[in-house]
Scaffold this motif. Structure first.
Motif, PDB file in Angstrom:
ATOM      1  N   ASP A  77       0.806  -1.217   0.000  1.00 35.37           N
ATOM      2  CA  ASP A  77       0.000   0.000   0.000  1.00 35.37           C
ATOM      3  C   ASP A  77       0.840   1.269   0.000  1.00 35.37           C
ATOM      4  N   GLY A  78       2.166   1.115  -0.004  1.00 33.74           N
ATOM      5  CA  GLY A  78       3.044   2.278  -0.014  1.00 33.74           C
ATOM      6  C   GLY A  78       3.251   2.904   1.339  1.00 33.74           C
ATOM      7  N   GLN A  79       2.580   2.398   2.352  1.00 29.78           N
ATOM      8  CA  GLN A  79       2.686   2.956   3.696  1.00 29.78           C
ATOM      9  C   GLN A  79       3.494   2.050   4.634  1.00 29.78           C
ATOM     10  N   MET A  80       3.384   0.764   4.434  1.00 28.65           N
ATOM     11  CA  MET A  80       4.100  -0.186   5.289  1.00 28.65           C
ATOM     12  C   MET A  80       5.219  -0.853   4.494  1.00 28.65           C
ATOM     13  N   SER A  81       6.261  -1.251   5.207  1.00 28.44           N
ATOM     14  CA  SER A  81       7.411  -1.855   4.552  1.00 28.44           C
ATOM     15  C   SER A  81       7.051  -3.190   3.911  1.00 28.44           C
ATOM     16  N   ASN A  82       7.623  -3.437   2.749  1.00 27.83           N
ATOM     17  CA  ASN A  82       7.440  -4.703   2.045  1.00 27.83           C
ATOM     18  C   ASN A  82       8.631  -5.625   2.259  1.00 27.83           C
ATOM     19  N   CYS A  83       9.472  -5.307   3.235  1.00 22.38           N
ATOM     20  CA  CYS A  83      10.620  -6.160   3.540  1.00 22.38           C
ATOM     21  C   CYS A  83      10.711  -6.317   5.051  1.00 22.38           C
ATOM     22  N   GLY A  84      11.435  -7.312   5.498  1.00 24.20           N
ATOM     23  CA  GLY A  84      11.625  -7.545   6.921  1.00 24.20           C
ATOM     24  C   GLY A  84      13.086  -7.762   7.237  1.00 24.20           C
ATOM     25  N   SER A  85      13.517  -7.340   8.416  1.00 24.81           N
ATOM     26  CA  SER A  85      14.916  -7.498   8.799  1.00 24.81           C
ATOM     27  C   SER A  85      15.117  -8.809   9.553  1.00 24.81           C
ATOM     28  N   SER A  86      16.207  -9.485   9.223  1.00 21.58           N
ATOM     29  CA  SER A  86      16.551 -10.749   9.862  1.00 21.58           C
ATOM     30  C   SER A  86      18.049 -10.760  10.145  1.00 21.58           C
ATOM     31  N   VAL A  87      18.467 -11.689  10.977  1.00 27.35           N
ATOM     32  CA  VAL A  87      19.882 -11.834  11.299  1.00 27.35           C
ATOM     33  C   VAL A  87      20.292 -13.276  11.017  1.00 27.35           C
ATOM     34  N   VAL A  88      21.495 -13.451  10.490  1.00 24.56           N
ATOM     35  CA  VAL A  88      22.037 -14.787  10.250  1.00 24.56           C
ATOM     36  C   VAL A  88      22.432 -15.397  11.587  1.00 24.56           C
ATOM     37  N   THR A  89      21.961 -16.596  11.849  1.00 22.88           N
ATOM     38  CA  THR A  89      22.246 -17.220  13.136  1.00 22.88           C
ATOM     39  C   THR A  89      22.257 -18.733  12.983  1.00 22.88           C
ATOM     40  N   GLY A  90      22.903 -19.409  13.914  1.00 21.90           N
ATOM     41  CA  GLY A  90      22.884 -20.871  13.948  1.00 21.90           C
ATOM     42  C   GLY A  90      23.981 -21.558  13.175  1.00 21.90           C
ATOM     43  N   LEU A  91      24.843 -20.795  12.477  1.00 24.64           N
ATOM     44  CA  LEU A  91      25.938 -21.423  11.739  1.00 24.64           C
ATOM     45  C   LEU A  91      26.963 -21.977  12.716  1.00 24.64           C
ATOM     46  N   LYS A  92      27.412 -23.175  12.489  1.00 23.92           N
ATOM     47  CA  LYS A  92      28.375 -23.805  13.390  1.00 23.92           C
ATOM     48  C   LYS A  92      29.795 -23.468  12.955  1.00 23.92           C
ATOM     49  N   THR A  93      30.610 -23.038  13.921  1.00 26.29           N
ATOM     50  CA  THR A  93      31.982 -22.644  13.607  1.00 26.29           C
ATOM     51  C   THR A  93      32.835 -23.825  13.158  1.00 26.29           C
ATOM     52  N   ASN A  94      32.441 -25.042  13.528  1.00 24.18           N
ATOM     53  CA  ASN A  94      33.206 -26.211  13.091  1.00 24.18           C
ATOM     54  C   ASN A  94      32.683 -26.778  11.777  1.00 24.18           C
ATOM     55  N   GLY A  95      31.702 -26.085  11.170  1.00 24.08           N
ATOM     56  CA  GLY A  95      31.223 -26.466   9.850  1.00 24.08           C
ATOM     57  C   GLY A  95      31.815 -25.537   8.814  1.00 24.08           C
ATOM     58  N   ASP A  96      31.015 -25.193   7.792  1.00 27.41           N
ATOM     59  CA  ASP A  96      31.506 -24.252   6.783  1.00 27.41           C
ATOM     60  C   ASP A  96      31.765 -22.887   7.395  1.00 27.41           C
ATOM     61  N   GLY A  97      30.953 -22.505   8.408  1.00 27.30           N
ATOM     62  CA  GLY A  97      31.156 -21.221   9.074  1.00 27.30           C
ATOM     63  C   GLY A  97      30.588 -20.046   8.311  1.00 27.30           C
ATOM     64  N   PHE A  98      29.903 -20.310   7.196  1.00 26.71           N
ATOM     65  CA  PHE A  98      29.329 -19.207   6.437  1.00 26.71           C
ATOM     66  C   PHE A  98      28.025 -19.650   5.789  1.00 26.71           C
ATOM     67  N   LEU A  99      27.212 -18.670   5.442  1.00 24.21           N
ATOM     68  CA  LEU A  99      25.981 -18.900   4.695  1.00 24.21           C
ATOM     69  C   LEU A  99      26.203 -18.409   3.275  1.00 24.21           C
ATOM     70  N   ALA A 100      26.091 -19.309   2.312  1.00 21.41           N
ATOM     71  CA  ALA A 100      26.348 -18.954   0.921  1.00 21.41           C
ATOM     72  C   ALA A 100      25.235 -18.054   0.379  1.00 21.41           C
ATOM     73  N   VAL A 101      25.642 -16.970  -0.280  1.00 19.63           N
ATOM     74  CA  VAL A 101      24.716 -16.108  -1.017  1.00 19.63           C
ATOM     75  C   VAL A 101      24.807 -16.541  -2.476  1.00 19.63           C
ATOM     76  N   ARG A 102      23.668 -16.877  -3.079  1.00 19.18           N
ATOM     77  CA  ARG A 102      23.674 -17.407  -4.438  1.00 19.18           C
ATOM     78  C   ARG A 102      22.903 -16.507  -5.394  1.00 19.18           C
ATOM     79  N   SER A 103      23.170 -16.720  -6.677  1.00 13.53           N
ATOM     80  CA  SER A 103      22.560 -15.883  -7.717  1.00 13.53           C
ATOM     81  C   SER A 103      21.110 -16.262  -7.999  1.00 13.53           C
ATOM     82  N   GLY A 104      20.639 -17.345  -7.393  1.00  9.17           N
ATOM     83  CA  GLY A 104      19.266 -17.785  -7.552  1.00  9.17           C
ATOM     84  C   GLY A 104      18.868 -18.650  -6.376  1.00  9.17           C
ATOM     85  N   PRO A 105      17.583 -19.008  -6.269  1.00  6.58           N
ATOM     86  CA  PRO A 105      17.069 -19.753  -5.114  1.00  6.58           C
ATOM     87  C   PRO A 105      17.334 -21.249  -5.185  1.00  6.58           C
TER      88      PRO A 105
END
Length: 254
Positions: free
Chosen positions: A163-191
């Motif tokens: 409606d142009g008055q309320m945000s169409n996005c939401g803020s989130s935080v990356v959490t739960g990644l294990k330091t003994n695993g990959d240690g990162f969340l991959a950002v990809r060019s598609g879903p």
């Protein structure tokens, strides 16, 4: 509607400000700082610095004054500092969240370069200086043209009109990644995992979610200001954006 980055802090809420001294949650230091931002006029506001000193680092600083050594910091906080130092060209060793001589030396070197007291420990002045450096990096990258940015994605990320008055996005935080695993969340060019990996996110990184396809979320990140209140559906255009798996995102507004 144009929203500044302090909108993120406002969403976290002032009730989180005193949490750091009372909890061992790895995200509490960062949440505490966001809370201080929400209750001030920004990074240069004396009220912000006073809040961080009183609620976020005062307890640790008191321990430093008594012992002359870095108190035991939670591993996630140390890891975030290590990554930020490495990005500035200082060598804290591996970003493993373990405090040692190499990390302390890198902290001192950074403090010296910024004209700060060379305490060699994580304090309010260090956190503020690292944040300012990161914001400066983000400002320097903002000149990329939207046309070039869009070509980095194989699947566009859409902001779905409201409606142009309320945000169409939401803020989130990356959490739960294990330091003994990959240690990162991959950002990809598609879903999906079949698309190109274009970046990496880590625990504590903040993203803005615009689009979703199954388990995958289209996000923008490292954003100092954003627009997410359009009345029409449109592709987003940000320097840093991509698709991430929603399993590793926690809603900051929730």
């Amino acid at each position: 509607m144009r929203l500044l980055i302090v909108f993120l802090a406002a969403m976290v809420g002032s009730t989180l400000v005193p949490a750091f001294a009372q909890s061992s949650d790895p995200m509490d230091l960062q949440r505490c700082i966001w809370g201080c931002l929400a209750n001030s006029k920004g990074n240069d506001d004396p009220a912000y610095h006073a809040c961080v000193k009183q609620f976020c680092v005062e307890e640790e600083q008191s321990s430093v004054e008594q012992t002359g050594q870095q108190p035991k910091a939670d591993r996630q906080t140390v890891m975030l500092v290590q990554r930020s130092l490495a990005a500035r060209g200082f060598d804290p060793g591996p970003a493993d969240g373990i405090w040692g001589r190499r990390t302390a030396a890198a902290v001192k070197a950074f403090q010296r370069s910024e004209g700060l007291t060379q305490s060699g420990i994580i304090d309010e002045a260090l956190v503020s200086a690292l944040r300012s450096a990161e914001q400066s990096d983000q400002s320097g990258s903002a000149s990329s043209s939207p046309q070039n940015i869009a070509t980095r994605l194989d699947v566009p990320i859409l902001e779905h009109g409201g409606d142009g008055q309320m945000s169409n996005c939401g803020s989130s935080v990356v959490t739960g990644l294990k330091t003994n695993g990959d240690g990162f969340l991959a950002v990809r060019s598609g879903p999906g995992t079949g698309y190109r990996k274009i970046d990496e996110l880590h625990n504590g990184d903040v993203v803005y979610a615009f689009d979703r396809k199954g388990d995958w979320v289209g996000v923008a990140y490292k954003v100092q200001s954003l627009e997410c209140a359009s009345t029409t559906t449109r592709p987003i255009q940000y320097e840093f954006m991509g698709w991430v798996h929603g399993k590793w995102l926690s809603d900051l507004a929730g």
